[in-house]
Design an enzyme around this catalytic site. Structure first.
Site, short mmCIF file in Angstrom:
data_model
loop_
_atom_site.label_atom_id
_atom_site.label_comp_id
_atom_site.label_asym_id
_atom_site.label_seq_id
_atom_site.Cartn_x
_atom_site.Cartn_y
_atom_site.Cartn_z
CG HIS A 43 -11.10 0.16 -4.10
ND1 HIS A 43 -11.68 1.38 -3.83
CD2 HIS A 43 -9.80 0.28 -3.69
CE1 HIS A 43 -10.80 2.20 -3.30
NE2 HIS A 43 -9.64 1.54 -3.19
CG HIS A 102 -6.69 -0.60 -2.11
ND1 HIS A 102 -6.42 0.24 -3.17
CD2 HIS A 102 -5.94 -1.72 -2.32
CE1 HIS A 102 -5.55 -0.35 -3.99
NE2 HIS A 102 -5.25 -1.54 -3.50
CG ASP A 137 -7.83 3.69 1.98
OD1 ASP A 137 -7.60 2.63 1.40
OD2 ASP A 137 -7.78 4.80 1.40
CG HIS A 138 -11.62 2.96 -0.10
ND1 HIS A 138 -12.30 4.06 -0.56
CD2 HIS A 138 -10.30 3.24 -0.28
CE1 HIS A 138 -11.44 4.97 -1.01
NE2 HIS A 138 -10.22 4.48 -0.85
CG HIS A 161 -7.56 1.96 -7.85
ND1 HIS A 161 -6.77 3.07 -7.72
CD2 HIS A 161 -7.60 1.38 -6.61
CE1 HIS A 161 -6.35 3.16 -6.48
NE2 HIS A 161 -6.82 2.16 -5.78
CG ASP A 205 -8.88 5.00 -3.87
OD1 ASP A 205 -9.60 5.90 -3.41
OD2 ASP A 205 -8.05 4.38 -3.19
CG HIS A 265 -9.30 9.18 -0.90
ND1 HIS A 265 -8.07 9.05 -1.50
CD2 HIS A 265 -9.58 7.97 -0.37
CE1 HIS A 265 -7.62 7.82 -1.34
NE2 HIS A 265 -8.52 7.14 -0.65
#
Length: 306
Positions: free
Chosen positions: A62, A64, A66-67, A140, A207, A265
């Site tokens: 996804h 976000h 941090d990914h 999510h 997530d 994570h």
């Protein structure tokens, strides 16, 4: 052939002195798949002794930060190194605009053949060398997918039975191709000298709140990499943010028959990783790994105990 996970980063939104943002490499025979390249992934690959030239595909769960904020650097590195083979990138189709921005976040001379291959629907399959990847829609706040890599089932030849029939050398290959072999007036079938061998399974779950897709991805996984951002004491916060606790991840692993469980994570609010292990151990008695940056975890062999 090598099948192992190389861990580049294990933090969640906020990195720490010990934990880089997300980043995972899966070596699966001739494939090297990068999952969720967060910031710093390129440098972490250097520390891990991994080369961008070896990357065969990238999977993003996804968009976000941090990914995915390591994507611009990784894509530009593919061109800088003049990677000669195509590199597909799989990501949620609803985030196509984000991918386009990240791909061309700055000026560079593009030479690599980077191929966007968005995931359009739950259950979409992606053929890879040595198996098939299935994407499952997670729970999510933004569109997110987990990935499950499954090797096709096959057969394992039994040397003692082959020897009993005097089958060796090229005759074994002929037996495998034809499914049988005629010897001295008797037909020996493949089933008589082999046994079924279940294909290996790898699952990557980031997530998400607890949902059916998490169980579907984890089902019978030899190696499950799964987020455990929170501990049970913050279960309400986990549910609100669409995340799992260590206890939930461990229960999923137990109920799904997972052989080796990798928790990762981690929220920066918990400085002691032993707390994740202690919580998970209340629900999972199998092989447990608390992920550390630059760690390596092999996919356990089917023929040997975990």
């Amino acid at each position: 052939m090598t099948r192992e996970l190389v861990i580049l980063g294990t933090a969640s939104q906020v990195p720490t002195r010990q934990r880089n943002h997300n980043g995972y490499l899966l070596r699966w025979d001739d494939e090297m798949i990068m999952f969720d390249p967060g910031e710093g992934s390129q440098r972490q690959m250097l520390f891990a002794g991994a080369s961008a030239t070896d990357l065969t595909r990238i999977c993003v769960t996804h968009f976000h930060g941090d990914h995915c904020l390591g994507l611009p650097g990784m894509i530009q590195r593919l061109s800088l190194d003049r990677v000669p083979h195509p590199v597909p990138v799989h990501f949620p189709a609803g985030g196509a605009e984000y991918f386009a921005r990240l791909r061309h976040a700055s000026s560079f001379h593009e030479t690599a053949d980077v191929r966007p291959e968005p995931v359009e629907q739950d259950g979409q399959t992606i053929p890879v060398r040595g198996g098939t990847i299935t994407a499952r829609r997670l729970h999510h706040p933004v569109e997110a997918y987990g990935y499950q890599l499954v090797e096709p089932d096959g057969r394992r030849m039994l040397p003692e039975r082959l020897a009993a029939y005097g089958i060796a050398g090229r005759a074994i290959g002929e037996l495998i191709r034809a499914g049988h072999l005629d010897l001295d007036g008797r037909r020996v079938s493949l089933a008589e000298v082999s046994e079924e061998r279940r294909g290996q399974r790898f699952a990557f779950v980031m997530d998400t709140g607890l949902c059916d897709a998490v169980y579907a991805l984890a089902e019978a996984a030899d190696l499950l990499v799964i987020e455990s951002t929170f501990l049970t004491e913050d279960a309400a916060l986990a549910a609100e943010a669409g995340h799992l606790t260590a206890a939930q991840a461990a229960r999923v692993a137990t109920e799904s028959g997972v052989r080796r469980l990798v928790l990762t994570h981690f929220s920066q609010r918990y400085p002691d990783p032993a707390r994740f292990a202690a919580e998970a151990r209340e629900h999972f008695t199998g092989d447990l790994v608390i992920a550390e940056d630059l760690g390596r975890v092999r996919v356990p062999r089917l023929s040997s105990p975990v």
